[in-house]
Design a protein around this motif. Structure first.
Motif, mmCIF file in Angstrom:
data_model
loop_
_atom_site.group_PDB
_atom_site.id
_atom_site.type_symbol
_atom_site.label_atom_id
_atom_site.label_comp_id
_atom_site.label_asym_id
_atom_site.label_seq_id
_atom_site.Cartn_x
_atom_site.Cartn_y
_atom_site.Cartn_z
ATOM 1 N N ALA A 112 7.868 -1.375 -17.871
ATOM 2 C CA ALA A 112 7.912 -0.304 -18.718
ATOM 3 C C ALA A 112 9.836 1.124 -18.768
ATOM 4 N N LEU A 113 8.901 1.528 -17.269
ATOM 5 C CA LEU A 113 9.340 3.018 -16.784
ATOM 6 C C LEU A 113 11.099 2.533 -16.324
ATOM 7 N N ALA A 114 11.901 3.324 -16.688
ATOM 8 C CA ALA A 114 12.728 3.596 -16.901
ATOM 9 C C ALA A 114 13.860 3.554 -15.365
ATOM 10 N N GLY A 115 13.037 3.989 -14.532
ATOM 11 C CA GLY A 115 13.877 4.118 -12.536
ATOM 12 C C GLY A 115 13.121 4.377 -12.697
ATOM 13 N N LEU A 116 13.404 4.719 -10.962
ATOM 14 C CA LEU A 116 11.914 4.966 -9.148
ATOM 15 C C LEU A 116 13.076 5.459 -8.562
ATOM 16 N N ILE A 117 12.847 6.498 -8.498
ATOM 17 C CA ILE A 117 13.441 7.520 -7.263
ATOM 18 C C ILE A 117 12.501 7.749 -6.265
ATOM 19 N N LEU A 118 13.547 7.180 -4.688
ATOM 20 C CA LEU A 118 11.832 7.296 -3.358
ATOM 21 C C LEU A 118 12.915 8.199 -2.858
ATOM 22 N N VAL A 119 12.265 8.749 -2.171
ATOM 23 C CA VAL A 119 12.777 10.372 -1.116
ATOM 24 C C VAL A 119 11.823 9.742 0.525
ATOM 25 N N ASN A 120 12.613 9.255 0.857
ATOM 26 C CA ASN A 120 11.508 9.257 1.990
ATOM 27 C C ASN A 120 9.724 8.641 2.432
ATOM 28 N N PRO A 121 9.796 6.679 1.621
ATOM 29 C CA PRO A 121 8.946 6.584 1.000
ATOM 30 C C PRO A 121 8.163 5.301 2.439
ATOM 31 N N ILE A 122 6.809 5.407 2.298
ATOM 32 C CA ILE A 122 6.281 4.663 3.195
ATOM 33 C C ILE A 122 5.675 2.947 2.791
ATOM 34 N N PHE A 123 6.298 1.894 3.244
ATOM 35 C CA PHE A 123 5.727 1.336 2.976
ATOM 36 C C PHE A 123 4.861 -0.199 4.151
ATOM 37 N N ALA A 124 5.734 0.954 5.423
ATOM 38 C CA ALA A 124 5.039 0.513 6.523
ATOM 39 C C ALA A 124 5.086 1.183 7.896
ATOM 40 N N HIS A 125 4.693 0.808 9.348
ATOM 41 C CA HIS A 125 4.934 1.631 10.563
ATOM 42 C C HIS A 125 4.269 1.170 11.251
ATOM 43 N N ASN A 126 5.339 1.280 12.923
ATOM 44 C CA ASN A 126 5.071 0.161 13.550
ATOM 45 C C ASN A 126 4.786 1.234 15.206
ATOM 46 N N ASN A 127 3.810 2.313 14.889
ATOM 47 C CA ASN A 127 2.911 3.287 15.275
ATOM 48 C C ASN A 127 2.081 2.306 15.849
ATOM 49 N N PRO A 128 1.439 1.724 17.611
ATOM 50 C CA PRO A 128 0.850 1.008 17.633
ATOM 51 C C PRO A 128 -0.637 1.318 17.502
ATOM 52 N N ALA A 129 -0.597 2.979 17.176
ATOM 53 C CA ALA A 129 -2.003 3.379 17.495
ATOM 54 C C ALA A 129 -2.699 3.048 15.799
ATOM 55 N N LEU A 130 -1.946 2.481 15.183
ATOM 56 C CA LEU A 130 -2.901 2.400 13.814
ATOM 57 C C LEU A 130 -3.470 1.023 14.102
ATOM 58 N N LEU A 131 -2.969 0.111 14.956
ATOM 59 C CA LEU A 131 -3.999 -1.082 15.395
ATOM 60 C C LEU A 131 -5.899 -0.580 15.749
ATOM 61 N N ALA A 132 -5.085 0.497 15.662
ATOM 62 C CA ALA A 132 -7.038 1.188 16.428
ATOM 63 C C ALA A 132 -8.029 1.829 15.029
ATOM 64 N N LEU A 133 -7.065 2.048 14.408
ATOM 65 C CA LEU A 133 -6.871 3.115 13.045
ATOM 66 C C LEU A 133 -9.185 2.360 12.562
ATOM 67 N N PRO A 134 -8.852 0.881 12.138
ATOM 68 C CA PRO A 134 -9.847 0.419 11.528
ATOM 69 C C PRO A 134 -11.283 0.612 11.923
ATOM 70 N N LEU A 135 -11.586 0.432 13.851
ATOM 71 C CA LEU A 135 -12.387 1.532 14.902
ATOM 72 C C LEU A 135 -12.149 2.619 14.509
ATOM 73 N N LEU A 136 -11.328 3.461 14.339
ATOM 74 C CA LEU A 136 -10.963 4.713 15.525
ATOM 75 C C LEU A 136 -11.440 5.752 13.755
ATOM 76 N N ARG A 137 -11.752 5.136 13.113
ATOM 77 C CA ARG A 137 -12.179 6.053 11.783
ATOM 78 C C ARG A 137 -13.429 6.109 11.364
ATOM 79 N N HIS A 138 -14.324 4.822 12.147
ATOM 80 C CA HIS A 138 -16.075 5.247 11.869
ATOM 81 C C HIS A 138 -16.882 6.214 13.345
#
Length: 246
Positions: free
Chosen positions: A108-134
């Motif tokens: 029911a929202l009338a519209g959406l305004i997005l400024v530099n939104p994040i939906f995906a990233h190509n930084n290879p370091a993110l692959l280690a995040l599931p383990l690195l966070r521990h």
């Protein structure tokens, strides 16, 4: 828990059109204040909640996840919707991601305004995040990517990794459902962004189901464009977008 000076939620009462704005990851409503005040000055009712775990200490953010952040945005939306007959949602960076999730859940929202939104990233370091966070609680921060001299974003100087991992989980959820999003969208993206790659907005445009998408390029701002050289352009285009949907 003490909120940092300047990090408070923003609430501006105006007319029957409401605008809900959401700040980005590890940031605060301070990054949205100019935008909120411009919208309020245009007669709209505006809310900018402070997301859980932010605006205090970076360790607090590691104790939260996307469900907490989204839940706060939902609460702010529902309060605004009880007050206003028409509601728009907008956000910067992860705030844009959360606003998009809200649009998927609240058609029911009338519209959406997005400024530099994040939906995906190509930084290879993110692959280690599931383990690195521990192993490591946080790495260097992501805040303050602003081209305009002398402007400072009130945000953490550390990136809490448990929280970052939770954010990446939300990317996948929202992107999967983008074909079902039919609302009018105003998308504003910077040509030079050192935080979010062009892959992000391209992913959005490739998958979104809406046929009413206006894409405006910001040529003189970095990631935190709501505080940068193109801020006034963002503010003006937002009002134009809202008025077109009335």
């Amino acid at each position: 828990m003490t909120i940092l000076p300047g990090a408070d939620p923003i609430s501006i009462d105006g007319g029957d059109i409401g605008v809900l704005l959401c700040h980005g990851y590890s940031s605060t409503p301070q990054s949205m204040r100019g935008w909120a005040e411009h919208l309020g000055g245009s007669g709209y009712t505006v809310r900018v909640p402070l997301l859980p775990g932010m605006g205090t200490h970076w360790k607090d953010l590691n104790a939260t996840g996307w469900h907490d952040w989204y839940g706060e945005l939902e609460r702010a939306h529902d309060e605004l919707a009880r007050r206003c007959g028409t509601v728009f949602a907008g956000g910067l960076s992860m705030g844009g991601l959360l606003a998009t999730k809200l649009a998927q859940e609240r058609p029911a929202l009338a519209g959406l305004i997005l400024v530099n939104p994040i939906f995906a990233h190509n930084n290879p370091a993110l692959l280690a995040l599931p383990l690195l966070r521990h192993l490591v609680p946080a790495l260097g921060g992501l805040a303050g990517d602003i081209k305009k001299p002398g402007v400072v974003e009130l945000a953490y100087d550390r990136n809490p990794l448990h929280a970052m991992y939770s954010q990446t989980r939300l990317w996948k959820i929202v992107v999967e459902d983008l074909p079902h999003l039919r609302l009018p969208v105003l998308l504003l993206t910077s040509t030079e962004d050192h935080v979010v790659p062009a892959l992000s907005w391209r992913t959005f445009l490739d998958r979104v189901g809406s046929t009413d998408v206006t894409h405006i390029v910001l040529h003189d701002s970095y990631h935190v464009a709501t505080m940068d050289n193109d801020a006034e352009l963002i503010f003006a285009e937002s009002v134009d977008f809202i008025e077109r949907q009335r």
